[in-house]
Design a protein around this motif. Structure first.
Motif, mmCIF file in Angstrom:
data_model
loop_
_atom_site.group_PDB
_atom_site.id
_atom_site.type_symbol
_atom_site.label_atom_id
_atom_site.label_comp_id
_atom_site.label_asym_id
_atom_site.label_seq_id
_atom_site.Cartn_x
_atom_site.Cartn_y
_atom_site.Cartn_z
ATOM 1 N N SER A 1 1.072 -3.507 -13.065
ATOM 2 C CA SER A 1 -0.166 -2.856 -12.747
ATOM 3 C C SER A 1 -0.713 -2.745 -13.754
ATOM 4 N N VAL B 1 6.019 3.105 -0.365
ATOM 5 C CA VAL B 1 5.064 2.114 -0.288
ATOM 6 C C VAL B 1 5.686 1.291 0.550
ATOM 7 N N GLU C 1 -2.680 -2.217 -8.474
ATOM 8 C CA GLU C 1 -1.422 -2.701 -8.080
ATOM 9 C C GLU C 1 -1.755 -4.062 -7.746
ATOM 10 N N TRP D 1 0.919 -1.280 -0.109
ATOM 11 C CA TRP D 1 -0.129 -0.113 0.058
ATOM 12 C C TRP D 1 0.886 1.119 -0.018
ATOM 13 N N PRO D 2 0.483 2.176 -0.743
ATOM 14 C CA PRO D 2 1.140 3.504 -0.782
ATOM 15 C C PRO D 2 1.008 4.117 0.470
ATOM 16 N N GLY E 1 7.791 5.857 -9.135
ATOM 17 C CA GLY E 1 6.533 5.224 -9.013
ATOM 18 C C GLY E 1 6.577 3.744 -9.595
ATOM 19 N N ILE F 1 -2.021 10.138 -3.421
ATOM 20 C CA ILE F 1 -0.613 9.657 -2.674
ATOM 21 C C ILE F 1 0.528 10.570 -2.589
ATOM 22 N N ILE G 1 2.711 2.541 -9.249
ATOM 23 C CA ILE G 1 1.816 3.333 -8.381
ATOM 24 C C ILE G 1 1.570 4.744 -9.099
#
Ligand code: FRU
Length: 433
Positions: free
Chosen positions: A396, A82, A356, A64-65, A110, A73, A418
């Motif tokens: 992703s 993350v 993701e 999870w970010p 990212g 984010i 992300i």
């Protein structure tokens, strides 16, 4: 009962005078689940060979970010962060759950992630399961929500918060610094949320975990959504009523976010599925999109669904949730690789969502169907189990949302993406009660 107290003192200083939103659970029904169908629009492509592993030493799964209070984010001096559940690659994949440790990774773009270290010094629980992380930029501190889990075979789960940490960024990386304080936010109450004891004879797995922070966009309340079970009278694993997954909600009753109160679940899957895992929302066009993950092996007797991301949509937090694509299915693993990915996390990106996930048992094909369960591939020799397991971030996927319909539109072939973060949204902070 447990709900009544939530009606007190609700308008205190939210600035809007609004009360905490509360209501009744919507249902994911057997009729919905009966219409699950793997179409191209709702199926992930088979993952190509992906040599780009983000850690040499650790298996990586749920990730999870770091997000700001408003859900966007976080990007701090150019860095995104993350957090992942990790465990040593010395372990067979099935043993990783009992040794899960949260570690962080940072990136400038990212998708190229560098390993930082552990997220916590003295967390609660024998090990830690999934959660979410919120950075309050004015306080310069991270609120880290996670699951404090007790050792096998008990798997007692409690919602926990670790707060106090901050980030030190430099040209070459990110360090987590500062002392942390850990508190238990909530435990299953036996009324709204089934306790471990109540579940003993019933099912195959038990859940009170995966707190995901969100700030209610209208009332400004600090809330978490989490994976729970509704107490039912199901008797054993052959009884459909033993399958009682729900999406739970709790709200913070103090500004420090150390005190929480349970609210009624907003979605229940009684007689449908035992696990609605890692629930999270994407808010778009005034709609609440609620996403959960579930496994083939946790569907109730008489139903079938794949290991997949499932989703629902409503006009408000406790609105009447309608399953996306009629059945709830959003991203299924492909039939040729039915266990290739898991733990999908949908994040807004423009009008779409970016999803993701991690590479699960990529090497398992159709022939293994039905053999996978709680101990996964435990019947195979250790080296073979490790060969089959990905244990790293998967490419992703981009998914289009269109009212109650969704469509997988792209796989991001540069992998572990992300959505790019932004600066803190001023409106999202310093609300004060
Ligand atoms: C989903 C999940 C989470 C839990 C973790 C345990 O992959 O089951 O619900 O926090 O994995 O490893």
């Amino acid at each position: 009962g447990a709900i009544g107290a939530a009606g007190l003192g609700l308008s205190i200083g939210t600035g809007t005078g609004a009360a905490v939103e509360m209501g009744e659970a919507s249902a994911w029904t057997r009729e919905h689940a009966n219409s699950i169908e793997l179409t191209d629009d709702l199926t992930a492509p088979v993952i190509d060979e992906n040599p780009d592993v983000i850690s040499d030493d650790y298996w990586i799964w749920d990730t999870w970010p770091l997000r700001y209070r408003d859900g966007s984010i976080a990007k701090i001096h150019g860095w995104q962060v993350v957090f992942s559940l990790t465990a040593s690659k010395d372990l067979v994949p099935g043993a990783r759950h009992n040794e899960a440790t949260i570690r962080y990774f940072y990136s400038r773009n990212g998708h190229d992630w560098t390993e930082g270290g552990t997220a916590f010094e003295n967390p609660l629980g024998h090990h830690q399961w999934a959660g979410s992380a919120m950075y309050d930029h004015e306080q310069d501190q991270i609120y880290h929500f996670y699951t404090a889990t007790s050792p096998e075979p008990e798997f007692r789960q409690r919602l926990a918060l670790g707060k106090g940490a901050s980030l030190e960024t430099g040209p070459h990386g990110v360090d987590l610094v500062g002392d942390q304080e850990h508190v238990i936010m909530a435990e299953a109450d036996g009324e709204l949320y089934q306790t471990l004891e109540q579940s003993r004879d019933q099912g195959i797995v038990y859940a009170f975990r995966d707190p995901w922070y969100f700030r209610h966009p209208e009332t400004g309340e600090d809330m978490v959504v989490f994976e729970g079970n509704t107490p039912t009278d199901g008797e054993d694993p052959s009884d459909p009523r033993s399958y009682n997954g729900n999406v739970g909600i709790a709200w913070a009753t103090n500004d420090e976010l150390t005190e929480w109160e349970l609210l009624p679940p907003n979605l229940e899957a009684i007689e449908v599925n035992q696990q609605l895992e890692r629930p999270h929302y994407v808010l778009q066009d005034g709609k609440w999109y609620l996403f959960v993950l579930s496994h083939e092996f946790t569907f109730a007797p008489g139903l079938w669904g794949p290991d997949a991301l499932y989703g629902f949509v409503a006009d408000s937090l406790y609105g009447d949730y309608e399953p996306l694509n009629e059945s709830g299915l959003v991203i299924a693993n492909p039939e040729a690789a039915p266990f290739q990915g898991y733990s999908w996390l949908a994040m807004p990106q423009g009008n779409d969502v970016l999803v993701e996930s991690f590479e699960n048992f990529r090497g398992l094909d159709d022939t293994s169907r039905g053999e996978i369960g709680l101990d996964e591939v435990g019947f195979l020799p250790a080296e073979e189990q490790k060969e089959l397991f990905g244990g790293t971030l998967a490419p992703s996927l981009k998914v289009q949302l269109d009212g109650t319909e969704t469509r997988v539109v792209a796989e991001l072939n540069d992998g572990h993406f992300i959505p790019s973060g932004g600066s803190p949204n001023e409106n999202g902070n310093g609300r004060g009660r």
